[in-house]
Design a protein around this motif. Structure first.
Motif, PDB file in Angstrom:
ATOM      1  N   TYR A  25      -3.145  11.894   9.654  1.00 33.38           N
ATOM      2  CA  TYR A  25      -2.525  10.595   9.403  1.00 33.38           C
ATOM      3  C   TYR A  25      -1.702  10.107  10.595  1.00 33.38           C
ATOM      4  O   TYR A  25      -1.758   8.941  10.976  1.00 33.38           O
TER       5      TYR A  25
ATOM      6  N   LEU B   7      -3.240   1.205   4.500  1.00 34.03           N
ATOM      7  CA  LEU B   7      -4.397   1.038   3.616  1.00 34.03           C
ATOM      8  C   LEU B   7      -5.237   2.315   3.610  1.00 34.03           C
ATOM      9  O   LEU B   7      -5.631   2.812   2.548  1.00 34.03           O
ATOM     10  N   VAL B   8      -5.499   2.867   4.798  1.00 28.82           N
ATOM     11  CA  VAL B   8      -6.240   4.137   4.905  1.00 28.82           C
ATOM     12  C   VAL B   8      -5.451   5.272   4.251  1.00 28.82           C
ATOM     13  O   VAL B   8      -6.021   6.142   3.571  1.00 28.82           O
ATOM     14  N   HIS B   9      -4.144   5.280   4.439  1.00 22.74           N
ATOM     15  CA  HIS B   9      -3.254   6.292   3.847  1.00 22.74           C
ATOM     16  C   HIS B   9      -3.358   6.274   2.322  1.00 22.74           C
ATOM     17  O   HIS B   9      -3.415   7.335   1.670  1.00 22.74           O
ATOM     18  N   LEU B  10      -3.402   5.076   1.753  1.00 25.67           N
ATOM     19  CA  LEU B  10      -3.526   4.921   0.300  1.00 25.67           C
ATOM     20  C   LEU B  10      -4.860   5.477  -0.193  1.00 25.67           C
ATOM     21  O   LEU B  10      -4.908   6.268  -1.147  1.00 25.67           O
ATOM     22  N   ILE B  11      -5.942   5.092   0.457  1.00 21.59           N
ATOM     23  CA  ILE B  11      -7.281   5.549   0.043  1.00 21.59           C
ATOM     24  C   ILE B  11      -7.400   7.068   0.202  1.00 21.59           C
ATOM     25  O   ILE B  11      -7.898   7.774  -0.676  1.00 21.59           O
ATOM     26  N   GLY B  12      -6.915   7.582   1.330  1.00 24.57           N
ATOM     27  CA  GLY B  12      -6.990   9.023   1.586  1.00 24.57           C
ATOM     28  C   GLY B  12      -6.208   9.840   0.573  1.00 24.57           C
ATOM     29  O   GLY B  12      -6.690  10.870   0.069  1.00 24.57           O
ATOM     30  N   ASN B  13      -4.986   9.400   0.259  1.00 22.00           N
ATOM     31  CA  ASN B  13      -4.167  10.132  -0.714  1.00 22.00           C
ATOM     32  C   ASN B  13      -4.759  10.070  -2.119  1.00 22.00           C
ATOM     33  O   ASN B  13      -4.661  11.034  -2.887  1.00 22.00           O
ATOM     34  N   TYR B  14      -5.385   8.935  -2.453  1.00 25.78           N
ATOM     35  CA  TYR B  14      -6.008   8.826  -3.767  1.00 25.78           C
ATOM     36  C   TYR B  14      -7.150   9.824  -3.902  1.00 25.78           C
ATOM     37  O   TYR B  14      -7.264  10.546  -4.913  1.00 25.78           O
ATOM     38  N   ILE B  15      -8.006   9.895  -2.892  1.00 26.71           N
ATOM     39  CA  ILE B  15      -9.118  10.853  -2.906  1.00 26.71           C
ATOM     40  C   ILE B  15      -8.587  12.281  -3.021  1.00 26.71           C
ATOM     41  O   ILE B  15      -9.123  13.115  -3.763  1.00 26.71           O
TER      42      ILE B  15
ATOM     43  N   SER C  91       0.783   4.913  -2.125  1.00 25.02           N
ATOM     44  CA  SER C  91       0.425   6.097  -1.333  1.00 25.02           C
ATOM     45  C   SER C  91       1.619   7.026  -1.166  1.00 25.02           C
ATOM     46  O   SER C  91       1.472   8.251  -1.154  1.00 25.02           O
TER      47      SER C  91
ATOM     48  N   PHE D 223       0.837  -1.206   0.000  1.00 22.40           N
ATOM     49  CA  PHE D 223       0.000   0.000   0.000  1.00 22.40           C
ATOM     50  C   PHE D 223       0.873   1.258   0.000  1.00 22.40           C
ATOM     51  O   PHE D 223       0.558   2.242  -0.666  1.00 22.40           O
TER      52      PHE D 223
END
Length: 499
Positions: free
Chosen positions: A380, A409-417, A357, A353
């Motif tokens: 974060y 995993l949260v870091h990846l989703i957050g950065n993508y958004i 990210s 992940f």
């Protein structure tokens, strides 16, 4: 298409250069860690890690993160080709390092008693913290010089400086640990920082930048942008160190110094060995992003390329580490460190992940987007602390590893958004495809790596490692024509022998 291939070649070339250097540094780290494990044990490793974390916490809080903030200004001056401006910016950076390093060392010495109580629960390590506080100034000067090398694209100098400093420090410090054991910790830390500084000084002088004494007014006027950007970056640099420090202190409080040593060993494996790819790539990636001046098309292209390269390289490494983690810990350290394995298994998977990210996170830094930067840094790191501390409280080191993996995993989703909606940067279809396939193969490896029947376990390894290595090779070859490069290299070597 040609430009695209050239970009990939540049990424792989820089990665191979610094990958080689960091691989050698990794070997040095393996030797050092092995001997430390034997000479001072898990408890000694815990003391060593807490002392380093305490000093690094002060440096990150006060040091303006000049190893990153300084690069941006130097890289821009270097792109414009203004030699006079490069010299001015380099000198400003050096004097900022002297000021911040001096303040940091003074703080560590004056408040050593309080720092010892906060970190170790008593005054026993106050003298050690005071002595090691000297290294804050030394490290700041080293960081300034390496930032100048990186900003001016003197990557050979940067690589050699790091390599030589680590080799010499190893040769001097190993006998110290052999003869003096725990008493060697403080001298070894000071000697290592001093040798790294001397090596950076040697290569810095090769760039023929004259060091000039500036008045304080000029330093603060000319260095205003670096200091403002550095203050912003300090938050992102300081908070992870603070989180790591608080996790170590919490583990010491709930467990003991032995548990702190186990956690520190796990982080060494993740950051120094599995995470070698991130250090190697950031050397070229960040200055390139900084030079784009917020051009979203160029940023988007660079981001996708960087994330793809990261995934293709780190995928096989993750599979290898998952299946052989027990042997790796035995080889790198000793059987006393085996209890870290449940944490390590989850933390290794988290690197998948992080590969994506991490690539997206540099966009925020390169744009110097202060509002987003501040909010994400605080958010974060707070989440990281809560997940890791909560995980350790519920299930020891295994729970900490689960928390670590959930965070990335949260870091990846957050950065993508964030990069999609705020900066309008698109992730490419090939990147999604490569991530999906790599994720499936790494997840299967995660599930298969603890099969008790050895025949089935290693059959699974052979199949999964062969698949992910072959897939990575095919995708790399599409982008840089690796087969053609190896063929040309082999022919060149053959011609040289014939001559």
């Amino acid at each position: 298409m040609s430009d695209n291939k050239n970009s990939y070649k540049k990424i792989f070339k820089t990665t191979s250069l610094f990958g080689t250097v960091h691989f050698i540094n990794m070997v040095i780290s393996v030797i050092r860690s092995k001997f430390l494990a034997v000479f001072i044990g898990a408890e000694g490793y815990g003391i060593y890690s807490l002392l380093n974390s305490t000093i690094e916490l002060i440096r990150k809080a006060i040091g303006l993160n000049i190893e990153t903030s300084g690069v941006k200004k130097i890289a821009q001056a270097n792109t414009e080709g203004e030699l006079q401006n490069i010299s001015v910016q380099a000198n400003i950076l050096l004097w900022i390092a002297v000021i911040t390093g001096g303040i940091g060392s003074f703080f560590a010495i004056v408040f050593s008693n309080q720092l010892s109580v906060w970190t170790f629960g008593d005054y026993g390590k106050a003298v050690a913290i005071g002595w090691i506080g000297i290294t804050i100034l030394i490290k700041q000067l080293t960081s300034a010089k390496t930032a100048i090398m990186q900003g001016m694209a003197k990557l050979n100098f940067l690589a050699k400086s790091s390599l030589y400093g680590n080799i010499i420090a190893l040769l001097i410090n190993l006998p110290l640990f052999y003869f003096f054991r725990l008493d060697a910790i403080v001298p070894a830390i000071i000697i290592a920082s001093l040798l790294n500084y001397l090596c950076s000084l040697f290569f810095f002088r090769k760039m023929n930048i004259k060091v000039t004494l500036y008045k304080p007014k000029k330093i603060f006027t000319e260095g205003k942008e670096v200091m403002l950007f550095g203050t912003l970056l300090s938050l992102s640099a300081f908070l992870p160190v603070l989180v790591n420090y608080l996790i170590q202190v919490f583990i010491r409080y709930k467990g003991d110094l032995n548990s702190v040593g186990l956690f520190s060993v796990g982080m060494v494996v993740i950051n120094a060995y599995v995470g070698i790819i991130f250090t190697a790539m950031s050397t070229e990636y960040y200055p390139r992003l900084a030079s784009f001046n917020k051009d979203k098309n160029l940023e988007s292209e660079a981001l996708n390329q960087q994330a793809i390269v990261s995934l293709l390289i780190i995928g096989p490494v993750i599979v290898l580490f998952l299946f052989f983690k027990e042997y790796i810990i035995h080889f790198l350290f000793s059987e006393k460190f085996v209890p870290v394995l449940p944490m390590l298994k989850w933390a290794i998977l988290a690197m998948l992940f992080k590969a994506v990210s991490w690539s997206m996170g540099y966009i925020i830094i390169a744009r110097a987007d202060s509002k987003v930067f501040t909010k994400t840094a605080i958010g974060y790191n707070t989440l990281h602390l809560l997940l890791c501390v909560g995980g350790y409280y519920l299930d020891g080191l295994r729970g900490l590893g689960v928390g670590f993996c959930l965070f990335y995993l949260v870091h990846l989703i957050g950065n993508y958004i964030l990069v999609f909606f705020r900066y309008k940067i698109q992730l490419s279809v090939p990147l999604f495809k490569i991530f999906g396939i790599t994720f499936i193969l790494c997840s299967l490896s995660f599930l298969s790596s603890d099969i008790e029947h050895l025949v089935y376990k290693y059959l699974s390894f052979i199949v999964l490692f062969s698949l992910i290595t072959y897939y990575s090779w095919v995708e790399i070859n599409k982008r840089v024509d690796a087969v053609g490069f190896i063929s040309k290299f082999t022919k060149r070597k053959g011609n040289n022998k014939n001559d």
